[in-house]
Design a protein around this motif. Structure first.
Motif, PDB file in Angstrom:
ATOM      1  N   ALA A 187       0.847  -1.196   0.000  1.00  0.00           N
ATOM      2  CA  ALA A 187       0.000   0.000   0.000  1.00  0.00           C
ATOM      3  C   ALA A 187       0.879   1.241   0.000  1.00  0.00           C
ATOM      4  O   ALA A 187       1.940   1.270   0.613  1.00  0.00           O
ATOM      5  N   VAL A 188       0.431   2.266  -0.712  1.00  0.00           N
ATOM      6  CA  VAL A 188       1.166   3.535  -0.769  1.00  0.00           C
ATOM      7  C   VAL A 188       0.930   4.290   0.536  1.00  0.00           C
ATOM      8  O   VAL A 188      -0.225   4.515   0.918  1.00  0.00           O
ATOM      9  N   PRO A 189       1.999   4.683   1.249  1.00  0.00           N
ATOM     10  CA  PRO A 189       1.805   5.490   2.456  1.00  0.00           C
ATOM     11  C   PRO A 189       1.025   6.759   2.111  1.00  0.00           C
ATOM     12  O   PRO A 189       1.291   7.403   1.098  1.00  0.00           O
ATOM     13  N   GLY A 190       0.052   7.109   2.942  1.00  0.00           N
ATOM     14  CA  GLY A 190      -0.834   8.229   2.661  1.00  0.00           C
ATOM     15  C   GLY A 190      -0.143   9.557   2.487  1.00  0.00           C
ATOM     16  O   GLY A 190      -0.621  10.422   1.752  1.00  0.00           O
ATOM     17  N   ASP A 191       0.990   9.757   3.134  1.00  0.00           N
ATOM     18  CA  ASP A 191       1.682  11.042   3.062  1.00  0.00           C
ATOM     19  C   ASP A 191       2.824  11.064   2.050  1.00  0.00           C
ATOM     20  O   ASP A 191       3.496  12.075   1.901  1.00  0.00           O
ATOM     21  N   VAL A 198      14.970   2.492   1.101  1.00  0.00           N
ATOM     22  CA  VAL A 198      14.351   3.023  -0.118  1.00  0.00           C
ATOM     23  C   VAL A 198      13.039   2.285  -0.360  1.00  0.00           C
ATOM     24  O   VAL A 198      13.014   1.054  -0.440  1.00  0.00           O
ATOM     25  N   ILE A 199      11.951   3.072  -0.470  1.00  0.00           N
ATOM     26  CA  ILE A 199      10.618   2.476  -0.651  1.00  0.00           C
ATOM     27  C   ILE A 199       9.987   2.820  -1.994  1.00  0.00           C
ATOM     28  O   ILE A 199       9.052   2.167  -2.431  1.00  0.00           O
ATOM     29  N   GLY A 218      -1.057   4.788 -14.806  1.00  0.00           N
ATOM     30  CA  GLY A 218      -0.814   4.111 -13.542  1.00  0.00           C
ATOM     31  C   GLY A 218      -1.022   5.043 -12.368  1.00  0.00           C
ATOM     32  O   GLY A 218      -1.601   6.127 -12.503  1.00  0.00           O
ATOM     33  N   ALA A 219      -0.553   4.603 -11.216  1.00  0.00           N
ATOM     34  CA  ALA A 219      -0.686   5.360  -9.976  1.00  0.00           C
ATOM     35  C   ALA A 219       0.667   5.354  -9.278  1.00  0.00           C
ATOM     36  O   ALA A 219       1.617   4.732  -9.758  1.00  0.00           O
ATOM     37  N   LEU A 220       0.756   6.025  -8.161  1.00  0.00           N
ATOM     38  CA  LEU A 220       2.025   6.202  -7.468  1.00  0.00           C
ATOM     39  C   LEU A 220       2.731   4.876  -7.171  1.00  0.00           C
ATOM     40  O   LEU A 220       3.949   4.808  -7.156  1.00  0.00           O
ATOM     41  N   GLY A 221       1.973   3.807  -6.993  1.00  0.00           N
ATOM     42  CA  GLY A 221       2.571   2.498  -6.727  1.00  0.00           C
ATOM     43  C   GLY A 221       3.285   1.897  -7.920  1.00  0.00           C
ATOM     44  O   GLY A 221       4.245   1.132  -7.752  1.00  0.00           O
ATOM     45  N   ARG A 222       2.843   2.250  -9.149  1.00  0.00           N
ATOM     46  CA  ARG A 222       3.472   1.745 -10.386  1.00  0.00           C
ATOM     47  C   ARG A 222       2.957   2.577 -11.550  1.00  0.00           C
ATOM     48  O   ARG A 222       1.757   2.600 -11.816  1.00  0.00           O
ATOM     49  N   ARG A 282      11.072  10.674 -20.738  1.00  0.00           N
ATOM     50  CA  ARG A 282      10.276   9.489 -20.389  1.00  0.00           C
ATOM     51  C   ARG A 282      10.642   9.071 -18.978  1.00  0.00           C
ATOM     52  O   ARG A 282      11.802   9.169 -18.592  1.00  0.00           O
ATOM     53  N   TYR A 283       9.651   8.607 -18.228  1.00  0.00           N
ATOM     54  CA  TYR A 283       9.884   8.235 -16.839  1.00  0.00           C
ATOM     55  C   TYR A 283       9.021   7.049 -16.442  1.00  0.00           C
ATOM     56  O   TYR A 283       7.987   6.774 -17.058  1.00  0.00           O
ATOM     57  N   SER A 284       9.460   6.320 -15.411  1.00  0.00           N
ATOM     58  CA  SER A 284       8.676   5.207 -14.872  1.00  0.00           C
ATOM     59  C   SER A 284       9.158   4.916 -13.460  1.00  0.00           C
ATOM     60  O   SER A 284      10.287   5.258 -13.084  1.00  0.00           O
ATOM     61  N   GLY A 285       8.296   4.306 -12.679  1.00  0.00           N
ATOM     62  CA  GLY A 285       8.677   3.958 -11.326  1.00  0.00           C
ATOM     63  C   GLY A 285       7.520   3.438 -10.510  1.00  0.00           C
ATOM     64  O   GLY A 285       6.473   3.070 -11.028  1.00  0.00           O
ATOM     65  N   GLY A 286       7.734   3.428  -9.178  1.00  0.00           N
ATOM     66  CA  GLY A 286       6.705   2.983  -8.260  1.00  0.00           C
ATOM     67  C   GLY A 286       7.289   2.543  -6.935  1.00  0.00           C
ATOM     68  O   GLY A 286       8.475   2.756  -6.642  1.00  0.00           O
ATOM     69  N   LEU A 287       6.440   1.896  -6.145  1.00  0.00           N
ATOM     70  CA  LEU A 287       6.858   1.378  -4.843  1.00  0.00           C
ATOM     71  C   LEU A 287       7.756   0.165  -5.026  1.00  0.00           C
ATOM     72  O   LEU A 287       7.470  -0.693  -5.870  1.00  0.00           O
ATOM     73  N   LEU A 288       8.793   0.090  -4.259  1.00  0.00           N
ATOM     74  CA  LEU A 288       9.695  -1.050  -4.311  1.00  0.00           C
ATOM     75  C   LEU A 288       9.210  -2.109  -3.327  1.00  0.00           C
ATOM     76  O   LEU A 288       8.668  -1.794  -2.274  1.00  0.00           O
ATOM     77  N   ARG A 289       9.422  -3.358  -3.696  1.00  0.00           N
ATOM     78  CA  ARG A 289       8.986  -4.441  -2.800  1.00  0.00           C
ATOM     79  C   ARG A 289       9.977  -5.575  -2.807  1.00  0.00           C
ATOM     80  O   ARG A 289      10.871  -5.610  -3.597  1.00  0.00           O
TER      81      ARG A 289
END
Length: 160
Positions: free
Chosen positions: A3-7, A71-72, A130-134, A153-160
């Motif tokens: 889950a993406v941290p709310g802040d 790093v998250i 997409g959204a902040l997670g991916r 061009r850019y891409s990213g998201g939450l690391l797991r």
């Protein structure tokens, strides 16, 4: 996916406004981790933001967000001004305009700039999926007549 941290989105907006968008390369730390890089940082506990990139006319880099020293989230990017642009004044005007667009970053879209920004005879567009997670996206700058000036061009998201 975690889950993406709310802040997180609010922190990203603050970090981006307090680094490149607001200060240009003046936000660069004195001793970057990688030789020859520009390194911009912002901290607001529990988060730390770091943006490291190489190049100027064409550049590549990576933004990371750490929480409690881990790093998250990360976003990689590459792009730059059109290869046919050699005039220094035009080059500087494009990046000045880009920083103005990036200052308009929002919590709803904390990746780069807004969907659309127009000023000084230039048009900035940012298309993202997409959204902040991916996510992935592309930002462009063109003259009002449609002549291309810049693309990233850019891409990213939450690391797991």
């Amino acid at each position: 996916m975690s889950a993406v941290p709310g802040d997180l989105a609010a922190f990203l907006v603050e970090a981006k406004r307090r680094t490149y968008a607001g200060l240009d390369d003046d936000a660069t730390v004195a001793a970057p981790l990688l030789a020859g890089a520009k390194q911009l940082e912002h901290r607001a506990a529990p988060y730390a933001y770091r943006d490291i990139y190489f190049g100027m006319g064409f550049f590549a880099g990576q933004e990371t967000v750490s929480r409690d020293e881990r790093v998250i989230w990360s976003m990689s990017y590459s792009g730059g001004v059109d290869a046919g642009i050699g005039d220094r004044d035009t080059f500087l005007a494009i990046y000045k305009f880009l920083r103005q667009a990036l200052l308009a970053v929002s919590v709803e879209r904390p990746y780069r700039g807004p969907h659309l920004f127009e000023q000084a005879g230039m048009i900035y567009r940012n298309e993202v999926e997409g959204a902040l997670g991916r996510f992935h996206g592309v930002e462009t700058i063109a003259r009002q007549n449609g002549a291309p000036l810049y693309e990233l061009r850019y891409s990213g998201g939450l690391l797991r």
